[in-house]
Design a protein around this motif. Structure first.
Motif, PDB file in Angstrom:
ATOM      1  N   ASP A   1     -38.576   2.576  38.956  1.00  0.00           N
ATOM      2  CA  ASP A   1     -37.852   1.805  39.957  1.00  0.00           C
ATOM      3  C   ASP A   1     -36.879   2.732  40.663  1.00  0.00           C
ATOM      4  OD1 ASP A   1     -37.040  -0.349  41.449  1.00  0.00           O
ATOM      5  OD2 ASP A   1     -36.022  -1.396  39.831  1.00  0.00           O
TER       6      ASP A   1
ATOM      7  N   PRO B   1     -38.646  -1.059  33.900  1.00  0.00           N
ATOM      8  CA  PRO B   1     -38.805   0.086  34.796  1.00  0.00           C
ATOM      9  C   PRO B   1     -37.643   1.070  34.646  1.00  0.00           C
ATOM     10  CG  PRO B   1     -39.237  -1.949  35.967  1.00  0.00           C
ATOM     11  CD  PRO B   1     -38.678  -2.330  34.620  1.00  0.00           C
TER      12      PRO B   1
ATOM     13  N   THR C   1     -45.829   1.979  37.780  1.00  0.00           N
ATOM     14  CA  THR C   1     -45.425   0.572  37.728  1.00  0.00           C
ATOM     15  C   THR C   1     -44.231   0.371  36.797  1.00  0.00           C
ATOM     16  OG1 THR C   1     -46.971   0.000  35.961  1.00  0.00           O
ATOM     17  CG2 THR C   1     -47.775  -0.210  38.222  1.00  0.00           C
ATOM     18  N   PHE C   2     -43.883   1.402  36.046  1.00  0.00           N
ATOM     19  CA  PHE C   2     -42.729   1.349  35.146  1.00  0.00           C
ATOM     20  C   PHE C   2     -41.593   2.230  35.644  1.00  0.00           C
ATOM     21  CE2 PHE C   2     -46.333   0.018  32.653  1.00  0.00           C
ATOM     22  CZ  PHE C   2     -45.842  -1.125  32.046  1.00  0.00           C
TER      23      PHE C   2
END
Length: 130
Positions: free
Chosen positions: A42, A5, A39-40
């Motif tokens: 953070d 991420p 989803t990648f």
């Protein structure tokens, strides 16, 4: 291929390119790319893009441009090895945490001389025993 991420460290264009390469193997559908990209992410990058209004992105190209422009605009660039001299181990900071912070900064510097890097590491350590 795995993709960690994005936490705001490193070139966002490289992250997007790696993501596109990885997803090309699985799908090249815009809706899937747009939904999968978060989803990648953070940290602050994830929070920023999770707050986008539904339907505000019409294509993955638009989404990628928005991501790159936002990250580039807010990114603190480490331009040379002088920056490493500002990284100091805090009074109660563990050696592991200091080395992690130092390494993250050092990775961003192109053509870093190992002697300069070693000197900066030593200079940033707090006085006393480990």
């Amino acid at each position: 291929m795995t993709l960690a991420p994005y936490k705001g460290i490193g070139d966002p264009k490289v992250h997007v390119t790696k993501f596109e390469s990885m997803m090309f193997l699985n799908s090249d559908s815009d809706p899937i790319l747009c939904r999968s990209f978060s989803t990648f992410l953070d940290g602050a990058a994830l929070l920023r893009f999770s707050s986008l209004p539904a339907g505000s992105i019409s294509s993955f190209d638009k989404f990628a441009r928005l991501f790159i422009n936002h990250i580039v605009a807010s990114k603190i660039y480490v331009q040379d090895s002088d920056y490493l001299g500002t990284i100091k181990q805090g009074q109660h900071e563990s050696l592991k945490n200091y080395m992690t912070c130092f390494t993250i900064a050092a990775i961003e510097i192109s053509y870093l001389n190992p002697k300069v890097q070693l000197h900066a590491i030593k200079s940033g350590l707090r006085a006393g025993k480990f």
